[in-house]
Motif scaffolding. Structure first.
Motif, PDB file in Angstrom:
ATOM      1  N   UNK A   1      -3.396  85.401 -15.193  1.00 32.15           N
ATOM      2  CA  UNK A   1      -2.087  86.066 -15.171  1.00 32.15           C
ATOM      3  C   UNK A   1      -2.210  87.417 -14.488  1.00 32.15           C
ATOM      4  N   UNK A   2      -3.260  88.162 -14.830  1.00 28.99           N
ATOM      5  CA  UNK A   2      -3.472  89.481 -14.231  1.00 28.99           C
ATOM      6  C   UNK A   2      -3.694  89.375 -12.727  1.00 28.99           C
ATOM      7  N   UNK A   3      -4.422  88.355 -12.271  1.00 29.61           N
ATOM      8  CA  UNK A   3      -4.675  88.178 -10.843  1.00 29.61           C
ATOM      9  C   UNK A   3      -3.377  87.885 -10.096  1.00 29.61           C
ATOM     10  N   UNK A   4      -2.538  87.032 -10.674  1.00 29.83           N
ATOM     11  CA  UNK A   4      -1.254  86.733 -10.031  1.00 29.83           C
ATOM     12  C   UNK A   4      -0.359  87.959 -10.005  1.00 29.83           C
ATOM     13  N   UNK A   5      -0.386  88.744 -11.080  1.00 31.24           N
ATOM     14  CA  UNK A   5       0.400  89.982 -11.120  1.00 31.24           C
ATOM     15  C   UNK A   5      -0.068  90.947 -10.029  1.00 31.24           C
TER      16      UNK A   5
ATOM     17  N   UNK B   1       2.633  93.681  -9.466  1.00 30.86           N
ATOM     18  CA  UNK B   1       3.253  93.885 -10.769  1.00 30.86           C
ATOM     19  C   UNK B   1       2.206  94.382 -11.759  1.00 30.86           C
ATOM     20  N   UNK B   2       2.602  95.293 -12.629  1.00 29.40           N
ATOM     21  CA  UNK B   2       1.746  95.701 -13.736  1.00 29.40           C
ATOM     22  C   UNK B   2       1.941  94.747 -14.900  1.00 29.40           C
ATOM     23  N   UNK B   3       0.893  94.555 -15.688  1.00 32.28           N
ATOM     24  CA  UNK B   3       1.015  93.778 -16.912  1.00 32.28           C
ATOM     25  C   UNK B   3       0.410  94.559 -18.066  1.00 32.28           C
TER      26      UNK B   3
ATOM     27  N   UNK C   1      -2.963 102.883 -23.041  1.00 35.20           N
ATOM     28  CA  UNK C   1      -2.704 101.911 -21.986  1.00 35.20           C
ATOM     29  C   UNK C   1      -3.001 102.519 -20.622  1.00 35.20           C
ATOM     30  N   UNK C   2      -3.796 101.831 -19.841  1.00 36.55           N
ATOM     31  CA  UNK C   2      -4.154 102.295 -18.508  1.00 36.55           C
ATOM     32  C   UNK C   2      -4.309 101.089 -17.592  1.00 36.55           C
ATOM     33  N   UNK C   3      -3.700 101.158 -16.409  1.00 31.48           N
ATOM     34  CA  UNK C   3      -3.776 100.056 -15.462  1.00 31.48           C
ATOM     35  C   UNK C   3      -5.038 100.176 -14.604  1.00 31.48           C
ATOM     36  N   UNK C   4      -5.706  99.042 -14.311  1.00 33.37           N
ATOM     37  CA  UNK C   4      -6.857  99.089 -13.407  1.00 33.37           C
ATOM     38  C   UNK C   4      -6.402  99.372 -11.974  1.00 33.37           C
TER      39      UNK C   4
END
Length: 428
Positions: free
Chosen positions: A175-179, A184-186, A262-265
């Motif tokens: 899911x993260x790879x498709x986002x 898109x952030x998840x 929460x932190x996005x890669x």
């Protein structure tokens, strides 16, 4: 069914492998008895065929797409973007869509085999938010990952809850790879009312929710629980219950995870190349015993340091055993620090139940944790494992996950008291 007193630690202890346990129960199965690997709702449910020219459809499709079909010993297998122990694929995906143009607000089942979304529940003023993030509404997507556990317990018996959770983590990674490819952030969410959601989704004891991923605009708004309980549809053509797994799941579903900000890669993948990597990802079946570059090994370690986009987490430490990495001393490492030098290829092959992959790889990474939530820790291990899969294939080396190892002997070799959750092998 009320939760039992089987803690995550007790479950893990009860499902450990040892040399003796594997010899006494080699676990042979008859492939002809394998339960079905695809859940399909009755034909009268409304379906939306996924159109890959539609960005929303493409985003959802790539979370679970079938990328290759093969026949092995007269049994057909449809391989997907997400790896699965034994290619058994216990995980299912449901997605709530709200506020998207030309798509009815509702909860959909992703029918992987037929590339379509099946509408199983139409929203009014209710939804999944009340179980997951009470007091808020998501304009966008809520992905639920579930496990049809008998697909795994058919082969792996009591230990299958481990595989279901690792597979769930891998599916979150897909899911993260498709986002990422859709910019898109998840946010991954592990702590929520899973037991109530299982009941209201009509899963009985044959399927259970493990995790959630949210992508979209979060609004402050009260959303009530589902106004109707969904009709039951079994995810296999037949079912054999395992009370130990069901009790263990129910107890561990109630354990609370640690908290973090929460932190996005921040990745820097070239989109077309990364898309092809997602599409071509495979588990290697054998290595040629060749060396990889030190830069390749360090690249993988750097990927593992990137944040996991969640507020609920469990810390997972990485030990690695380097066999064939140019410019590095062979031996056991914790991070980049050498713990003990030596050629341990035969040892790691033995520890991983005499699998040649663990002997012939360039390096093997072991994930260990001292957790408060067993389900979260195992899924984060699977999520990190998916990063290794994609990162390895992206830079031209091979990878595979290993869930079978002699637990106590592996702990002793790593010189840790923390539970060993998973292993990943990389090489050429």
């Amino acid at each position: 069914m009320p939760p039992s007193n089987i803690s995550g630690k007790a479950y893990h202890e009860a499902t450990k492998h040892s040399y003796l346990s594997v010899q006494l129960d080699p676990n042979y199965v008859d492939a002809a008895t394998q339960p079905s690997a695809f859940k399909v709702y009755p034909q009268f449910y409304r379906r939306v065929k996924l159109n890959l020219n539609n960005k929303i459809h493409s985003f959802i499709w790539l979370t679970s797409a079938v990328t290759f079909s093969k026949v092995y010993k007269n049994v057909p297998y449809k391989l997907r973007v997400n790896p699965s122990a034994g290619a058994l694929y216990p995980t299912e995906v449901y997605v709530q869509i709200r506020g998207m143009a030309e798509i009815v607000d509702g909860i959909y089942h992703l029918e992987v085999e037929n590339n379509c979304l099946t509408l199983i529940y139409e929203l009014i003023d209710d939804g999944l938010e009340s179980y997951i993030i009470p007091g808020r509404s998501i304009k966008g997507f809520i992905f639920l990952i579930s496990s049809v556990y008998y697909r795994s317990s058919w082969k792996y018996k009591d230990r299958s809850l481990r595989y279901c959770l690792l597979d769930s983590g891998h599916h979150l990674g897909a899911v993260a790879a498709s986002a990422y490819l859709n910019q898109l952030d998840i946010q991954l969410i592990f702590d929520f009312d899973k037991l109530a959601l299982n009941t209201d989704l009509g899963f009985e004891n044959k399927e259970f929710i493990s995790a959630c991923a949210v992508s979209g605009e979060i609004q402050e708004k009260q959303v009530r629980r589902l106004r109707l309980k969904l009709p039951f549809v079994c995810g296999t053509d037949y079912f054999v219950a395992n009370q130990f797994i069901e009790d263990s799941y129910q107890t561990t579903a109630c354990q609370t995870s640690r908290k973090q900000q929460l932190q996005q890669p921040q990745f820097n993948f070239e989109p077309d190349k990364f898309y092809q990597t997602v599409w071509d990802r495979r588990s290697v079946r054998r290595f040629r015993k060749e060396s990889i570059l030190q830069e390749q090994y360090l690249y993988i370690l750097q990927l593992l340091k990137q944040p996991i986009p969640t507020e609920t987490f469990e810390p997972v430490e990485i030990y690695s055993v380097v066999h064939r990495v140019e410019g590095m001393t062979s031996g056991l490492y914790q991070g980049v620090n050498l713990v003990k030098a030596g050629n341990f290829s035969d040892k790691t092959g033995y520890l991983c139940v005499n699998q040649a992959l663990a002997r012939d790889c360039a390096a093997i990474l072991f994930f260990v944790s001292e957790y408060t939530s067993y389900q979260t820790a195992m899924q984060i291990a699977g999520f990190l494992g998916h990063r290794i899969y994609l990162g390895s294939n992206y830079i031209g080396i091979q990878c595979s996950g290993i869930g079978a190892f002699y637990d106590d002997e592996t702990q002793e070799f790593l010189e840790t008291n923390k539970d060993v959750l998973y292993a990943m092998v990389i090489g050429i």
